[in-house]
Design a protein around this motif. Structure first.
Motif, short mmCIF file in Angstrom:
data_model
loop_
_atom_site.label_atom_id
_atom_site.label_comp_id
_atom_site.label_asym_id
_atom_site.label_seq_id
_atom_site.Cartn_x
_atom_site.Cartn_y
_atom_site.Cartn_z
N LYS A 1 -12.77 2.72 -4.20
CA LYS A 1 -14.00 3.18 -4.98
C LYS A 1 -14.65 2.03 -6.03
O LYS A 1 -15.90 3.00 -6.41
CB LYS A 1 -12.70 4.26 -6.26
N HIS A 2 -14.29 1.21 -6.01
CA HIS A 2 -14.77 -0.16 -6.83
C HIS A 2 -14.81 -1.21 -6.14
O HIS A 2 -13.83 -1.26 -5.14
CB HIS A 2 -14.46 -0.99 -8.67
N LEU A 3 -15.77 -1.82 -5.38
CA LEU A 3 -15.63 -2.91 -5.02
C LEU A 3 -16.69 -4.19 -5.56
O LEU A 3 -18.07 -3.73 -6.09
CB LEU A 3 -16.58 -3.02 -3.66
N ILE A 4 -16.37 -5.62 -5.31
CA ILE A 4 -16.32 -6.62 -6.78
C ILE A 4 -16.94 -7.85 -5.78
O ILE A 4 -15.39 -7.69 -5.64
CB ILE A 4 -16.29 -7.11 -8.04
N THR A 5 -17.61 -8.38 -5.52
CA THR A 5 -17.71 -9.14 -4.38
C THR A 5 -18.98 -10.38 -4.61
O THR A 5 -19.42 -10.15 -5.69
CB THR A 5 -18.21 -8.87 -3.21
N TYR B 1 -21.12 18.01 1.69
CA TYR B 1 -20.73 17.61 0.38
C TYR B 1 -20.76 16.16 0.47
O TYR B 1 -20.43 15.63 1.72
CB TYR B 1 -19.56 18.46 1.18
N PHE B 2 -20.88 15.70 -0.38
CA PHE B 2 -20.67 14.20 -1.16
C PHE B 2 -19.31 13.90 -1.17
O PHE B 2 -18.78 14.43 -2.13
CB PHE B 2 -21.34 14.09 -2.24
N GLY B 3 -18.99 12.83 -0.95
CA GLY B 3 -17.73 12.40 -1.58
C GLY B 3 -18.09 11.11 -3.31
O GLY B 3 -19.26 11.29 -3.30
N PRO B 4 -17.21 11.33 -3.72
CA PRO B 4 -17.31 10.28 -5.03
C PRO B 4 -17.32 9.23 -4.97
O PRO B 4 -18.47 8.85 -5.72
CB PRO B 4 -15.55 10.26 -5.26
N GLY B 5 -17.75 8.53 -3.74
CA GLY B 5 -19.02 7.62 -3.66
C GLY B 5 -17.76 5.75 -4.05
O GLY B 5 -16.76 5.76 -4.88
N THR B 6 -18.95 4.48 -4.09
CA THR B 6 -18.05 3.52 -3.53
C THR B 6 -18.62 2.98 -4.35
O THR B 6 -20.40 2.48 -4.67
CB THR B 6 -17.67 2.52 -2.25
#
Lengths: 115, 113
Positions: free
Chosen positions: A9-13, A105-110
């Motif tokens: 769902k979230h990615l921090i890099t 149809y779309f997913g919730p996103g990253t």
């Protein structure tokens, strides 16, 4: 719930790193699309796969690549990350390319944050 | 795909009908009108689509003018949860070709209590 799942769902890099975003399409959908949404660019199409094969490319950087696997899930690989790659990445799926009323149809996103 | 023009923002009172216009004056015969909405950074949500006849589903109605150069999305009884950016997208059908959606800036609909 659209039936499209995306992880993480979230990615921090950090800059220079490589990440992989994953998408599982709705059951029965053969087409997968990737879109990027940044604050200044809006929603932009990156790439489409249909039944494992690349079908179309949009504004996708050479540092980005994608693939669709035999089980139809897709991965978007982002490498040599830059600050400007921080954005929401959405995956969408549809039944079949070429069908007249082929709804995506779309997913919730990253949400990717590059520091 | 034909270009669309939408007002950048609109307000609507809760419980009233929200009418969102879209101009697509260069639309061609094989192009469909699609509507999606995006609620605060969530994934875009499909609402409805049509070719030339008016369409209705559980979410909304789509009215397309006879010349097909404009359309209106109607949310019959807007609620606070309908606050979102609404995108009108014109999309051609072409067998075997790419099927991506081209998003414009959309209309920010704010439903007021």
């Amino acid at each position: 719930d659209s039936g499209v799942t995306q992880t993480p769902k979230h990615l921090i890099t950090a800059t220079g790193q490589r990440v992989t975003l994953r998408c599982s399409p709705r059951s029965g959908d053969l087409s997968v699309y990737w879109y990027q949404q940044s604050l200044d660019q809006g929603l932009q199409f990156l790439i489409q796969y249909y039944n494992g094969e690349e079908r179309a490319k949009g504004n996708i950087l050479e540092r980005f690549s994608a693939q669709q696997f035999p089980d139809l899930h897709s991965e978007l690989n982002l490498s040599s990350l830059e600050l400007g790659d921080s954005a929401l990445y959405f995956c969408a799926s549809s039944v079949e390319a070429g069908v007249q009323t082929d709804t995506q149809y779309f997913g919730p996103g990253t949400r990717l944050t590059v520091l | 795909d034909a270009k669309t023009t939408q007002p950048p923002s609109m307000d609507c009172a809760e419980g009233r009908a929200a009418n969102l216009p879209c101009n697509h004056s260069t639309i061609s015969g094989n192009e469909y009108v699609y509507w999606y909405r995006q609620i605060h950074s969530q994934g875009p949500q499909y609402i409805i689509h049509g070719l030339k006849n008016n369409e209705t589903n559980e979410m909304a109605s789509l009215i397309i003018t006879e010349d097909r150069k404009s359309s209106t999305l109607i949310l019959p009884h807007a609620t606070l949860r309908d606050t979102a950016v609404y995108y009108c997208i014109v999309r051609a059908y072409s067998s075997g070709s790419a099927r991506q959606l081209t998003f414009g800036s959309g209309t920010q609909l704010t439903v007021l209590p």
